[in-house]
Scaffold this motif. Sequence first.
Motif, PDB file in Angstrom:
ATOM      1  N   ARG A   1       0.832  -1.208   0.000  1.00 50.17           N
ATOM      2  CA  ARG A   1       0.000   0.000   0.000  1.00 50.17           C
ATOM      3  C   ARG A   1       0.867   1.259   0.000  1.00 50.17           C
ATOM      4  NH1 ARG A   1      -0.674   3.208   3.842  1.00 50.17           N
ATOM      5  NH2 ARG A   1       0.036   1.693   5.400  1.00 50.17           N
ATOM      6  N   LEU A   2       1.907   1.278   0.848  1.00 49.65           N
ATOM      7  CA  LEU A   2       2.757   2.460   0.926  1.00 49.65           C
ATOM      8  C   LEU A   2       3.490   2.697  -0.388  1.00 49.65           C
ATOM      9  CD1 LEU A   2       3.916   4.763   2.603  1.00 49.65           C
ATOM     10  CD2 LEU A   2       5.742   3.205   3.333  1.00 49.65           C
ATOM     11  N   LEU A   3       4.081   1.657  -0.954  1.00 50.95           N
ATOM     12  CA  LEU A   3       4.785   1.824  -2.224  1.00 50.95           C
ATOM     13  C   LEU A   3       3.843   2.333  -3.310  1.00 50.95           C
ATOM     14  CD1 LEU A   3       7.033  -1.380  -2.323  1.00 50.95           C
ATOM     15  CD2 LEU A   3       7.794   0.989  -2.000  1.00 50.95           C
ATOM     16  N   GLY A   4       2.617   1.827  -3.310  1.00 57.43           N
ATOM     17  CA  GLY A   4       1.653   2.243  -4.315  1.00 57.43           C
ATOM     18  C   GLY A   4       1.220   3.691  -4.179  1.00 57.43           C
ATOM     19  N   SER A   5       1.418   4.272  -2.995  1.00 58.77           N
ATOM     20  CA  SER A   5       1.010   5.664  -2.774  1.00 58.77           C
ATOM     21  C   SER A   5       2.112   6.657  -3.121  1.00 58.77           C
ATOM     22  CB  SER A   5       0.600   5.854  -1.305  1.00 58.77           C
ATOM     23  OG  SER A   5       1.729   5.817  -0.441  1.00 58.77           O
ATOM     24  N   LEU A   6       3.296   6.159  -3.452  1.00 59.80           N
ATOM     25  CA  LEU A   6       4.446   7.028  -3.714  1.00 59.80           C
ATOM     26  C   LEU A   6       4.680   7.213  -5.208  1.00 59.80           C
ATOM     27  CD1 LEU A   6       6.908   5.513  -1.080  1.00 59.80           C
ATOM     28  CD2 LEU A   6       5.596   7.642  -0.877  1.00 59.80           C
ATOM     29  N   PRO A   7       5.152   8.381  -5.637  1.00 63.55           N
ATOM     30  CA  PRO A   7       5.482   8.566  -7.055  1.00 63.55           C
ATOM     31  C   PRO A   7       6.585   7.593  -7.470  1.00 63.55           C
ATOM     32  CG  PRO A   7       5.446  10.674  -5.864  1.00 63.55           C
ATOM     33  CD  PRO A   7       5.388   9.592  -4.832  1.00 63.55           C
ATOM     34  N   ALA A   8       6.386   6.913  -8.588  1.00 64.57           N
ATOM     35  CA  ALA A   8       7.337   5.881  -9.008  1.00 64.57           C
ATOM     36  C   ALA A   8       8.744   6.433  -9.197  1.00 64.57           C
ATOM     37  CB  ALA A   8       6.841   5.231 -10.301  1.00 64.57           C
ATOM     38  N   ASP A   9       8.847   7.693  -9.630  1.00 68.30           N
ATOM     39  CA  ASP A   9      10.166   8.261  -9.893  1.00 68.30           C
ATOM     40  C   ASP A   9      10.798   8.877  -8.646  1.00 68.30           C
ATOM     41  OD1 ASP A   9       8.451  10.410  -9.662  1.00 68.30           O
ATOM     42  OD2 ASP A   9       9.146  11.427 -11.476  1.00 68.30           O
ATOM     43  N   ALA A  10      10.195   8.624  -7.477  1.00 66.35           N
ATOM     44  CA  ALA A  10      10.754   9.132  -6.221  1.00 66.35           C
ATOM     45  C   ALA A  10      11.076   7.991  -5.271  1.00 66.35           C
ATOM     46  CB  ALA A  10       9.779  10.101  -5.559  1.00 66.35           C
ATOM     47  N   VAL A  11      11.149   6.758  -5.790  1.00 65.63           N
ATOM     48  CA  VAL A  11      11.381   5.570  -4.968  1.00 65.63           C
ATOM     49  C   VAL A  11      12.564   4.790  -5.518  1.00 65.63           C
ATOM     50  CG1 VAL A  11      10.414   3.379  -4.166  1.00 65.63           C
ATOM     51  CG2 VAL A  11       8.951   5.400  -4.338  1.00 65.63           C
ATOM     52  N   ALA A  12      13.413   4.296  -4.616  1.00 66.03           N
ATOM     53  CA  ALA A  12      14.520   3.431  -5.016  1.00 66.03           C
ATOM     54  C   ALA A  12      14.644   2.272  -4.040  1.00 66.03           C
ATOM     55  CB  ALA A  12      15.828   4.206  -5.069  1.00 66.03           C
ATOM     56  N   LEU A  13      15.064   1.135  -4.548  1.00 64.15           N
ATOM     57  CA  LEU A  13      15.417  -0.014  -3.733  1.00 64.15           C
ATOM     58  C   LEU A  13      16.930  -0.039  -3.582  1.00 64.15           C
ATOM     59  CD1 LEU A  13      14.073  -2.643  -2.475  1.00 64.15           C
ATOM     60  CD2 LEU A  13      15.009  -3.822  -4.479  1.00 64.15           C
ATOM     61  N   VAL A  14      17.406  -0.198  -2.350  1.00 64.43           N
ATOM     62  CA  VAL A  14      18.857  -0.262  -2.084  1.00 64.43           C
ATOM     63  C   VAL A  14      19.091  -1.513  -1.252  1.00 64.43           C
ATOM     64  CG1 VAL A  14      20.859   0.905  -1.136  1.00 64.43           C
ATOM     65  CG2 VAL A  14      18.986   2.258  -2.113  1.00 64.43           C
ATOM     66  N   THR A  15      19.584  -2.563  -1.887  1.00 60.33           N
ATOM     67  CA  THR A  15      19.668  -3.860  -1.236  1.00 60.33           C
ATOM     68  C   THR A  15      21.047  -4.487  -1.380  1.00 60.33           C
ATOM     69  OG1 THR A  15      18.775  -6.126  -1.252  1.00 60.33           O
ATOM     70  CG2 THR A  15      18.711  -4.923  -3.329  1.00 60.33           C
ATOM     71  N   SER A  16      21.406  -5.315  -0.404  1.00 61.83           N
ATOM     72  CA  SER A  16      22.665  -6.056  -0.465  1.00 61.83           C
ATOM     73  C   SER A  16      22.547  -7.307  -1.329  1.00 61.83           C
ATOM     74  CB  SER A  16      23.110  -6.435   0.953  1.00 61.83           C
ATOM     75  OG  SER A  16      23.403  -5.281   1.709  1.00 61.83           O
ATOM     76  N   ALA A  17      21.335  -7.620  -1.787  1.00 59.06           N
ATOM     77  CA  ALA A  17      21.136  -8.733  -2.720  1.00 59.06           C
ATOM     78  C   ALA A  17      21.531  -8.300  -4.129  1.00 59.06           C
ATOM     79  CB  ALA A  17      19.674  -9.169  -2.708  1.00 59.06           C
ATOM     80  N   ASP A  18      21.831  -9.278  -5.001  1.00 62.83           N
ATOM     81  CA  ASP A  18      22.073  -8.924  -6.395  1.00 62.83           C
ATOM     82  C   ASP A  18      20.724  -8.732  -7.097  1.00 62.83           C
ATOM     83  OD1 ASP A  18      21.095 -11.470  -7.181  1.00 62.83           O
ATOM     84  OD2 ASP A  18      23.102 -12.320  -7.252  1.00 62.83           O
ATOM     85  N   ARG A  19      20.771  -8.253  -8.345  1.00 63.21           N
ATOM     86  CA  ARG A  19      19.539  -7.897  -9.037  1.00 63.21           C
ATOM     87  C   ARG A  19      18.641  -9.113  -9.265  1.00 63.21           C
ATOM     88  NH1 ARG A  19      16.731  -3.526 -11.555  1.00 63.21           N
ATOM     89  NH2 ARG A  19      14.746  -4.534 -12.033  1.00 63.21           N
ATOM     90  N   VAL A  20      19.227 -10.249  -9.618  1.00 62.87           N
ATOM     91  CA  VAL A  20      18.416 -11.444  -9.876  1.00 62.87           C
ATOM     92  C   VAL A  20      17.644 -11.844  -8.614  1.00 62.87           C
ATOM     93  CG1 VAL A  20      18.468 -13.893 -10.469  1.00 62.87           C
ATOM     94  CG2 VAL A  20      19.913 -12.274 -11.720  1.00 62.87           C
ATOM     95  N   LEU A  21      18.343 -11.908  -7.491  1.00 68.50           N
ATOM     96  CA  LEU A  21      17.685 -12.302  -6.246  1.00 68.50           C
ATOM     97  C   LEU A  21      16.661 -11.259  -5.813  1.00 68.50           C
ATOM     98  CD1 LEU A  21      17.466 -14.325  -3.943  1.00 68.50           C
ATOM     99  CD2 LEU A  21      19.307 -13.094  -2.776  1.00 68.50           C
ATOM    100  N   ALA A  22      16.970  -9.986  -6.013  1.00 66.58           N
ATOM    101  CA  ALA A  22      16.016  -8.936  -5.656  1.00 66.58           C
ATOM    102  C   ALA A  22      14.731  -9.075  -6.458  1.00 66.58           C
ATOM    103  CB  ALA A  22      16.641  -7.560  -5.885  1.00 66.58           C
TER     104      ALA A  22
END
Length: 226
Positions: free
Chosen positions: A99-120
């Motif tokens: 719900r929270l992610l859906g309420s945010l502008p798509a161009d104002a959100v980033a994922l920052v993870t220690s996983a690689d892209r495939v696993l993410a």
Amino acid sequence: MNPFAPASTRAFTCRAALFDMDGTLVDSTAVVEEVWGELADRYGLDIEEILRTSHGVQAIDTVKRFAPAGSDVVALTRELGAMERVRTAGIIAIPGAARLLGSLPADAVALVTSADRVLADIRMDAAGLAMPGTSVTAEVVTRGKPHPEGYLTAARLLGVEPGDAVVFEDAPAGIAAGVAAGIRTVAVGSKTGPLPPGVLHIQDYAEVSASVTSDAQGRRTISFRL
């Protein structure tokens, strides 16, 4: 904007939101404990110590720390990654995250993870969450959390100054990275450890809301209420 306002402040504005993945948006505890448990059994390692210190950091850094002397660290990390990619049972979204992610502008959100892209991609999909258009994964950075490189990179990619962003993190290493980046940081869940001054805390996103407005200069702002 002041990223280190008193932790009693439960409402604030920013221009971008940066999210960790495991433990922050996605509950992957069952898979993580299973995979690292198998490694610990194989080499007679202390699984409790591995789980206590590995959360939020890149897998290769944990392998370097715990693997027996003479181990092929790169090969072992690849093996662990392959195991994680085929195990999705029990992976769910943190309450309120979709719900929270859906309420945010798509161009104002980033994922920052220690996983690689495939696993993410695999874990976000298993949890039923859309992958943000901007992501900073393990292969994008040269220094993993607790170094601030990932969060500083995400802010740059979104075109905002660190002081105009917010980080949501669940692990001590990630919280330290957000703070070191000079970004307001919100700790999520019950495994955050002692919190630095000014870091807010939420259990999940069930009571978190966000609305999009404009400031006096006509620039878009996101107003969060925790």
